[in-house]
Design a protein around this motif. Structure first.
Motif, PDB file in Angstrom:
ATOM      1  N   UNK A   1       0.777  -1.203  -0.139  1.00  0.00           N
ATOM      2  CA  UNK A   1      -0.182  -0.068   0.078  1.00  0.00           C
ATOM      3  C   UNK A   1       1.024   1.305  -0.047  1.00  0.00           C
ATOM      4  N   UNK A   2       0.562   2.105  -1.175  1.00  0.00           N
ATOM      5  CA  UNK A   2       1.635   3.383  -1.238  1.00  0.00           C
ATOM      6  C   UNK A   2       0.868   4.452  -1.121  1.00  0.00           C
ATOM      7  N   UNK A   3       1.183   5.762  -1.111  1.00  0.00           N
ATOM      8  CA  UNK A   3       0.492   7.105  -0.795  1.00  0.00           C
ATOM      9  C   UNK A   3      -0.630   7.079  -1.983  1.00  0.00           C
ATOM     10  N   UNK A   4      -0.221   6.828  -2.992  1.00  0.00           N
ATOM     11  CA  UNK A   4      -1.313   7.158  -4.406  1.00  0.00           C
ATOM     12  C   UNK A   4      -1.959   5.713  -5.093  1.00  0.00           C
ATOM     13  N   UNK A   5      -1.566   4.718  -4.506  1.00  0.00           N
ATOM     14  CA  UNK A   5      -2.009   3.365  -4.920  1.00  0.00           C
ATOM     15  C   UNK A   5      -1.767   2.206  -4.034  1.00  0.00           C
ATOM     16  N   UNK A   6      -2.447   1.087  -4.556  1.00  0.00           N
ATOM     17  CA  UNK A   6      -2.157  -0.329  -3.989  1.00  0.00           C
ATOM     18  C   UNK A   6      -1.774  -1.259  -4.656  1.00  0.00           C
ATOM     19  N   UNK A   7      -0.868  -1.905  -4.344  1.00  0.00           N
ATOM     20  CA  UNK A   7      -0.565  -3.164  -5.370  1.00  0.00           C
ATOM     21  C   UNK A   7      -1.021  -4.565  -5.065  1.00  0.00           C
ATOM     22  N   UNK A   8      -1.343  -5.185  -6.266  1.00  0.00           N
ATOM     23  CA  UNK A   8      -1.930  -6.591  -5.951  1.00  0.00           C
ATOM     24  C   UNK A   8      -0.665  -7.656  -6.147  1.00  0.00           C
ATOM     25  N   UNK A   9      -1.096  -8.923  -5.694  1.00  0.00           N
ATOM     26  CA  UNK A   9      -0.062  -9.884  -6.221  1.00  0.00           C
ATOM     27  C   UNK A   9       0.075  -9.775  -7.667  1.00  0.00           C
ATOM     28  N   UNK A  10       1.168 -10.161  -8.395  1.00  0.00           N
ATOM     29  CA  UNK A  10       1.126 -10.187  -9.827  1.00  0.00           C
ATOM     30  C   UNK A  10       1.589  -8.675 -10.175  1.00  0.00           C
ATOM     31  N   UNK A  11       1.955  -7.870  -9.421  1.00  0.00           N
ATOM     32  CA  UNK A  11       2.379  -6.418  -9.688  1.00  0.00           C
ATOM     33  C   UNK A  11       1.586  -5.640 -10.474  1.00  0.00           C
ATOM     34  N   UNK A  12       0.281  -5.850 -10.423  1.00  0.00           N
ATOM     35  CA  UNK A  12      -0.586  -4.957 -10.967  1.00  0.00           C
ATOM     36  C   UNK A  12      -1.213  -4.091  -9.885  1.00  0.00           C
ATOM     37  N   UNK A  13      -1.493  -2.982  -9.917  1.00  0.00           N
ATOM     38  CA  UNK A  13      -1.794  -1.861  -8.891  1.00  0.00           C
ATOM     39  C   UNK A  13      -3.159  -1.022  -9.189  1.00  0.00           C
ATOM     40  N   UNK A  14      -3.738  -0.476  -8.299  1.00  0.00           N
ATOM     41  CA  UNK A  14      -4.898   0.362  -8.360  1.00  0.00           C
ATOM     42  C   UNK A  14      -4.703   1.689  -7.974  1.00  0.00           C
ATOM     43  N   UNK A  15      -4.833   2.772  -8.473  1.00  0.00           N
ATOM     44  CA  UNK A  15      -4.831   4.098  -7.874  1.00  0.00           C
ATOM     45  C   UNK A  15      -5.864   4.715  -6.994  1.00  0.00           C
ATOM     46  N   UNK A  16      -5.549   5.085  -6.151  1.00  0.00           N
ATOM     47  CA  UNK A  16      -6.650   5.778  -5.194  1.00  0.00           C
ATOM     48  C   UNK A  16      -7.037   6.860  -5.929  1.00  0.00           C
ATOM     49  N   UNK A  17      -8.604   6.880  -6.232  1.00  0.00           N
ATOM     50  CA  UNK A  17      -9.165   7.810  -6.860  1.00  0.00           C
ATOM     51  C   UNK A  17      -9.277   9.031  -5.932  1.00  0.00           C
TER      52      UNK A  17
END
Length: 234
Positions: free
Chosen positions: A182-198
């Motif tokens: 979990x990063x400041x602007x997004x979170x990362x799934x296994x498999x190294x895909x990520x989702x931005x916090x909107x």
């Protein structure tokens, strides 16, 4: 480049000025003040847009870079339907005309010459498309019981999210994936895909379902719908 040189103020708007036969374009707005620094200029533009377009919400951002500065007015909500390119062009021209009243511009593209007090952009992005979708009626509505700030605090590494709905036949549709970072602007799934916090306005969570609006001019109500599975304490 951007400088604070003076020119004669024009009684016409920016979009009403044409290049002359030699390619010169000279414009100075009636609200231009050479001594304004960037924060002051942004405050003046923000107040002017709020007064001139009372039914439209804007977010004003500024940036500096080598040789210039830029002011972006992002529309967050507007009563107009800007789904068509023609409507967008009319809207952007009208807003930019008001922004350019605070600056000056001297250009000649034939000589590769550009001298202005600032660059400007009118942006129509996901915040507007989310607002338009809300007015039209959202698909898969989710009660907004958990704020974005609270979700960021409660989401933990090891939690899982199942993608229940996504546009464009998303390859992860139906998959359950663990959060590994979990990063400041997004979170990362296994498999190294990520989702931005909107933006907060594009987020809804009821404690179980998470809806993230990712709309655009072609599909204003495009969104991701997740089912949230918090990790059980051992």
């Amino acid at each position: 480049m951007t400088l604070s040189a003076a020119a004669e103020a024009s009684p016409r708007l920016y979009s009403q000025i044409d290049h002359d036969d030699r390619g010169n374009f000279h414009y100075q707005g009636d609200l231009y003040r050479p001594a304004d620094d960037l924060p002051t200029l942004c405050r003046r533009i923000e107040a002017h847009l709020a007064s001139h377009f009372p039914e439209i919400r804007f977010a004003i951002r500024s940036e500096r870079f080598s040789g210039g500065r830029k002011i972006t007015a992002e529309v967050l909500d507007a009563p107009e339907d800007l789904s068509t390119r023609e409507a967008q062009e009319v809207f952007i021209t009208g807003v930019r005309d008001q922004i350019e009243r605070f600056g000056f511009c001297r250009t000649n593209p034939l000589q590769d010459y550009w001298n202005c007090s600032f660059y400007s952009e009118v942006a129509i992005r996901q915040a507007y498309w989310g607002a338009l979708a809300a007015r039209r009626g959202k698909a898969n509505p989710v009660d907004n019981l958990v704020s974005l700030a609270s979700f960021k605090k409660r989401l933990k590494v090891g939690d899982s999210l199942t993608l229940l709905h996504a546009p464009y036949q998303h390859r992860a549709l139906g998959a359950t994936r663990k959060v590994i970072q979990i990063r400041s602007k997004d979170f990362v799934f296994e498999g190294r895909s990520y989702c931005d916090f909107p933006r907060a306005s594009n987020f809804a969570c009821d404690g179980r379902l998470v809806r993230i609006a990712v709309g655009n001019e072609h599909e204003p109500d495009a969104h991701l719908l997740y089912q949230w599975h918090p990790q059980r304490p051992e």
